[in-house]
Design a protein around this motif. Structure first.
Motif, PDB file in Angstrom:
ATOM      1  N   LYS A 156     -47.997 -22.443  -4.880  1.00  0.00           N
ATOM      2  CA  LYS A 156     -47.629 -21.987  -4.052  1.00  0.00           C
ATOM      3  C   LYS A 156     -47.610 -20.811  -3.594  1.00  0.00           C
ATOM      4  O   LYS A 156     -47.609 -20.177  -3.482  1.00  0.00           O
ATOM      5  N   ALA A 157     -45.897 -20.492  -4.800  1.00  0.00           N
ATOM      6  CA  ALA A 157     -45.386 -19.495  -4.691  1.00  0.00           C
ATOM      7  C   ALA A 157     -46.221 -18.807  -4.820  1.00  0.00           C
ATOM      8  O   ALA A 157     -46.051 -17.584  -4.707  1.00  0.00           O
ATOM      9  N   SER A 158     -45.996 -18.308  -5.764  1.00  0.00           N
ATOM     10  CA  SER A 158     -47.416 -17.289  -6.447  1.00  0.00           C
ATOM     11  C   SER A 158     -48.015 -16.449  -5.900  1.00  0.00           C
ATOM     12  O   SER A 158     -48.503 -15.422  -6.045  1.00  0.00           O
ATOM     13  N   SER A 159     -48.954 -17.548  -4.813  1.00  0.00           N
ATOM     14  CA  SER A 159     -49.699 -17.243  -3.849  1.00  0.00           C
ATOM     15  C   SER A 159     -49.186 -16.162  -2.988  1.00  0.00           C
ATOM     16  O   SER A 159     -49.846 -15.476  -2.448  1.00  0.00           O
ATOM     17  N   HIS A 160     -48.240 -16.148  -2.528  1.00  0.00           N
ATOM     18  CA  HIS A 160     -47.413 -15.667  -1.211  1.00  0.00           C
ATOM     19  C   HIS A 160     -46.669 -14.821  -1.975  1.00  0.00           C
ATOM     20  O   HIS A 160     -45.444 -14.420  -1.947  1.00  0.00           O
ATOM     21  N   GLY A 161     -47.007 -14.135  -3.474  1.00  0.00           N
ATOM     22  CA  GLY A 161     -46.269 -13.073  -3.519  1.00  0.00           C
ATOM     23  C   GLY A 161     -44.983 -13.708  -4.290  1.00  0.00           C
ATOM     24  O   GLY A 161     -44.253 -11.920  -5.403  1.00  0.00           O
ATOM     25  N   ILE A 162     -44.436 -14.520  -4.923  1.00  0.00           N
ATOM     26  CA  ILE A 162     -42.718 -14.747  -5.431  1.00  0.00           C
ATOM     27  C   ILE A 162     -42.779 -14.948  -6.535  1.00  0.00           C
ATOM     28  O   ILE A 162     -43.913 -15.116  -7.493  1.00  0.00           O
ATOM     29  N   GLU A 163     -41.635 -14.094  -7.471  1.00  0.00           N
ATOM     30  CA  GLU A 163     -42.079 -14.095  -8.718  1.00  0.00           C
ATOM     31  C   GLU A 163     -41.217 -14.647  -9.876  1.00  0.00           C
ATOM     32  O   GLU A 163     -41.280 -15.167 -10.646  1.00  0.00           O
ATOM     33  N   GLN A 164     -40.002 -15.447  -8.801  1.00  0.00           N
ATOM     34  CA  GLN A 164     -38.817 -16.401  -9.446  1.00  0.00           C
ATOM     35  C   GLN A 164     -38.620 -17.189  -7.920  1.00  0.00           C
ATOM     36  O   GLN A 164     -39.122 -17.183  -7.524  1.00  0.00           O
ATOM     37  N   ILE A 165     -38.402 -18.714  -8.905  1.00  0.00           N
ATOM     38  CA  ILE A 165     -37.637 -19.802  -8.209  1.00  0.00           C
ATOM     39  C   ILE A 165     -36.287 -19.888  -9.485  1.00  0.00           C
ATOM     40  O   ILE A 165     -36.886 -20.423 -10.211  1.00  0.00           O
ATOM     41  N   ALA A 166     -35.495 -19.873  -8.666  1.00  0.00           N
ATOM     42  CA  ALA A 166     -34.418 -20.084  -9.597  1.00  0.00           C
ATOM     43  C   ALA A 166     -33.982 -21.850  -9.036  1.00  0.00           C
ATOM     44  O   ALA A 166     -33.356 -21.907  -7.754  1.00  0.00           O
ATOM     45  N   ILE A 167     -33.840 -22.487  -9.865  1.00  0.00           N
ATOM     46  CA  ILE A 167     -33.729 -24.105  -9.729  1.00  0.00           C
ATOM     47  C   ILE A 167     -31.477 -23.499 -10.247  1.00  0.00           C
ATOM     48  O   ILE A 167     -31.712 -23.703 -11.455  1.00  0.00           O
ATOM     49  N   GLU A 168     -31.073 -24.327  -9.238  1.00  0.00           N
ATOM     50  CA  GLU A 168     -29.641 -24.434  -9.581  1.00  0.00           C
ATOM     51  C   GLU A 168     -29.256 -26.380 -10.302  1.00  0.00           C
ATOM     52  O   GLU A 168     -30.359 -27.189  -9.754  1.00  0.00           O
ATOM     53  N   ASN A 169     -28.952 -25.418 -11.365  1.00  0.00           N
ATOM     54  CA  ASN A 169     -28.643 -26.883 -12.009  1.00  0.00           C
ATOM     55  C   ASN A 169     -27.165 -27.679 -12.209  1.00  0.00           C
ATOM     56  O   ASN A 169     -26.058 -28.313 -11.814  1.00  0.00           O
ATOM     57  N   HIS A 170     -27.541 -28.629 -10.206  1.00  0.00           N
ATOM     58  CA  HIS A 170     -27.470 -29.419  -9.564  1.00  0.00           C
ATOM     59  C   HIS A 170     -26.727 -30.420 -10.529  1.00  0.00           C
ATOM     60  O   HIS A 170     -27.988 -31.136 -10.151  1.00  0.00           O
ATOM     61  N   PRO A 171     -25.938 -31.300 -10.002  1.00  0.00           N
ATOM     62  CA  PRO A 171     -26.040 -32.750 -10.464  1.00  0.00           C
ATOM     63  C   PRO A 171     -26.733 -33.995  -9.371  1.00  0.00           C
ATOM     64  O   PRO A 171     -27.017 -33.403  -8.265  1.00  0.00           O
ATOM     65  N   ASN A 172     -27.302 -34.629  -9.510  1.00  0.00           N
ATOM     66  CA  ASN A 172     -28.267 -35.855  -8.704  1.00  0.00           C
ATOM     67  C   ASN A 172     -29.304 -35.199  -8.274  1.00  0.00           C
ATOM     68  O   ASN A 172     -30.318 -34.766  -7.299  1.00  0.00           O
ATOM     69  N   ASN A 173     -29.734 -33.862  -9.706  1.00  0.00           N
ATOM     70  CA  ASN A 173     -31.050 -33.242  -9.564  1.00  0.00           C
ATOM     71  C   ASN A 173     -31.948 -33.756 -11.164  1.00  0.00           C
ATOM     72  O   ASN A 173     -31.137 -34.200 -12.358  1.00  0.00           O
ATOM     73  N   VAL A 175     -33.712 -31.102 -13.024  1.00  0.00           N
ATOM     74  CA  VAL A 175     -33.219 -30.303 -13.451  1.00  0.00           C
ATOM     75  C   VAL A 175     -31.468 -30.142 -13.458  1.00  0.00           C
ATOM     76  O   VAL A 175     -31.750 -29.876 -11.597  1.00  0.00           O
ATOM     77  N   TYR A 176     -31.246 -30.875 -14.620  1.00  0.00           N
ATOM     78  CA  TYR A 176     -29.081 -30.221 -14.398  1.00  0.00           C
ATOM     79  C   TYR A 176     -28.506 -29.304 -15.164  1.00  0.00           C
ATOM     80  O   TYR A 176     -26.941 -28.907 -15.735  1.00  0.00           O
ATOM     81  N   ASN A 177     -29.301 -28.407 -17.071  1.00  0.00           N
ATOM     82  CA  ASN A 177     -28.360 -29.179 -17.914  1.00  0.00           C
ATOM     83  C   ASN A 177     -29.359 -27.482 -18.304  1.00  0.00           C
ATOM     84  O   ASN A 177     -31.075 -27.638 -18.315  1.00  0.00           O
ATOM     85  N   VAL A 178     -29.279 -27.737 -19.713  1.00  0.00           N
ATOM     86  CA  VAL A 178     -30.218 -26.554 -20.511  1.00  0.00           C
ATOM     87  C   VAL A 178     -32.155 -27.296 -20.810  1.00  0.00           C
ATOM     88  O   VAL A 178     -32.897 -26.607 -21.089  1.00  0.00           O
ATOM     89  N   SER A 179     -31.713 -28.021 -21.102  1.00  0.00           N
ATOM     90  CA  SER A 179     -32.678 -29.052 -21.647  1.00  0.00           C
ATOM     91  C   SER A 179     -34.034 -29.073 -20.271  1.00  0.00           C
ATOM     92  O   SER A 179     -35.231 -29.333 -20.334  1.00  0.00           O
ATOM     93  N   PRO A 198     -21.425 -21.652 -12.199  1.00  0.00           N
ATOM     94  CA  PRO A 198     -21.033 -22.924 -13.033  1.00  0.00           C
ATOM     95  C   PRO A 198     -19.910 -24.053 -12.755  1.00  0.00           C
ATOM     96  O   PRO A 198     -19.442 -24.514 -13.617  1.00  0.00           O
ATOM     97  N   SER A 199     -19.818 -23.842 -11.229  1.00  0.00           N
ATOM     98  CA  SER A 199     -18.862 -25.123 -11.168  1.00  0.00           C
ATOM     99  C   SER A 199     -19.997 -26.218 -11.396  1.00  0.00           C
ATOM    100  O   SER A 199     -18.679 -26.992 -11.449  1.00  0.00           O
ATOM    101  N   HIS A 200     -21.143 -26.173 -10.886  1.00  0.00           N
ATOM    102  CA  HIS A 200     -21.176 -27.589 -11.733  1.00  0.00           C
ATOM    103  C   HIS A 200     -21.619 -27.924 -12.978  1.00  0.00           C
ATOM    104  O   HIS A 200     -21.778 -28.801 -13.552  1.00  0.00           O
ATOM    105  N   SER A 201     -21.425 -27.093 -13.234  1.00  0.00           N
ATOM    106  CA  SER A 201     -21.485 -26.888 -15.404  1.00  0.00           C
ATOM    107  C   SER A 201     -20.154 -27.467 -15.809  1.00  0.00           C
ATOM    108  O   SER A 201     -19.888 -28.321 -16.626  1.00  0.00           O
ATOM    109  N   PHE A 202     -19.040 -27.090 -14.528  1.00  0.00           N
ATOM    110  CA  PHE A 202     -17.245 -27.863 -15.265  1.00  0.00           C
ATOM    111  C   PHE A 202     -17.556 -29.310 -14.435  1.00  0.00           C
ATOM    112  O   PHE A 202     -17.028 -29.707 -15.508  1.00  0.00           O
ATOM    113  N   TYR A 203     -18.029 -29.115 -13.460  1.00  0.00           N
ATOM    114  CA  TYR A 203     -18.428 -31.015 -12.609  1.00  0.00           C
ATOM    115  C   TYR A 203     -18.859 -31.705 -13.603  1.00  0.00           C
ATOM    116  O   TYR A 203     -18.137 -33.108 -13.480  1.00  0.00           O
TER     117      TYR A 203
END
Length: 309
Positions: A156-173, A175-179, A198-203
């Motif tokens: 759906k995002a691609s169909s609207h011309g979006i090129e990047q979705i940047a996912i925040e590395n937030h706890p309680n999600n 996605v939160y780390n490299v893997s 970086p604040s969430h990585s520190f956390y």
């Protein structure tokens, strides 16, 4: 590299005042919240979706100040097994639509967090795979909920011309780390990358510099938040007290950039990004309750100007 601002930091100021303050501080790139946890202080999502005149006026005011609308932020939990999750999902899809109408190519958001099983009423963040029922929860969350949802969302995002979705590395999600960002990228496609905060990585006890090196090398960093936390005390990194609790009660606090780590750390972090391929925006985000918004953002901006390459 470019200096930006997540404008929720000026959430108590009008759209016009936010623009003037950003311009006066030498900030050129704006990340604006559309809803969900990203308070829409500077954007009426439904109005801008419905009116081309309103969109023209909105973009005109940004352009008049010599600023650029870099990204829309719709962070929330669209995977939550509740009416709230469905409401957040609706805002996400509206944000995709508005991005196309405004010519925005980047969305900042969070991966979301499902329940621990088909009958779970609440999101569950699994941080260990033992006993085995936690592995079962993770498999359900990824295979049954997150991957199917994100594959469809990416289309759906691609169909609207979006090129990047940047996912925040937030706890309680999920996605939160490299893997975990690698997994979602591999499953849902090239449109998915990381908003490295970086604040969430520190956390969580991680090292943002190592994350920057590993992910920038593979082109997986799509956005960076400039935000700090101070050092954890005897209560360790995780906390269960209210986020609005007094500073002397919380085990750690968000602080203006430069008030948790010195210039050497930030120069090393910025160099790790730049040398490994990231040449984009560092978007200031401030949660420092010891300073008013203008002081915290201006101090963060002046600090980052000294270390950006």
């Amino acid at each position: 590299m470019k200096l930006g601002l997540y404008t929720e930091c000026f959430g108590n100021r009008s759209f016009e005042e936010m623009l003037s303050l950003s311009q006066s501080m030498g900030i050129k790139y704006l990340e604006i919240g559309t809803g969900n946890w990203s308070k829409p202080a500077h954007m009426d999502l439904n109005l801008l979706l419905s009116s081309s005149d309103a969109r023209d006026e909105y973009l005109g005011k940004i352009n008049e100040k010599g600023l650029y609308l870099e990204a829309l932020n719709c962070s929330g939990n669209q995977l939550e097994p509740s009416d709230t999750g469905r409401e957040h999902e609706a805002v996400v899809y509206k944000t995709f639509q508005l991005a196309e109408l405004l010519g925005v190519k980047k969305i900042v958001m969070m991966s979301g967090l499902p329940g621990g099983g088909p009958d779970s009423p609440y999101p569950v963040w699994v941080t260990n795979t033992w006993p085995h029922n936690f592995t079962d929860m993770l498999n359900y969350q990824w295979d049954s909920i997150a991957i199917p949802w994100w594959k469809e969302a990416a289309k759906k995002a691609s169909s609207h011309g979006i090129e990047q979705i940047a996912i925040e590395n937030h706890p309680n999600n999920l996605v939160y780390n490299v893997s975990t960002i690698r997994r979602l990228h591999e499953e849902a496609g090239e449109i998915i990358g990381l908003n490295l905060d970086p604040s969430h990585s520190f956390y969580m006890g991680g090292d943002p510099i190592i994350m920057a090196k590993k992910l920038a090398t593979d082109g997986l960093i799509y956005h960076v938040h400039g935000i700090e936390k101070d050092i954890a005390d005897t209560e360790m990194l995780f906390e269960t007290c209210d986020h609005m609790a007094p500073q002397n009660i919380r085990p750690w606090n968000y602080v203006a950039v430069g008030y948790g780590h010195d210039q050497l750390w930030w120069k090393t972090f910025i160099a790790a990004l730049k040398m490994n391929g990231y040449d984009g925006v560092v978007s200031i985000e401030v949660g420092d309750t010891l300073m008013d918004d203008i002081t915290a953002i201006s101090k963060s901006a002046e600090f980052l100007k000294k270390v950006l390459i």
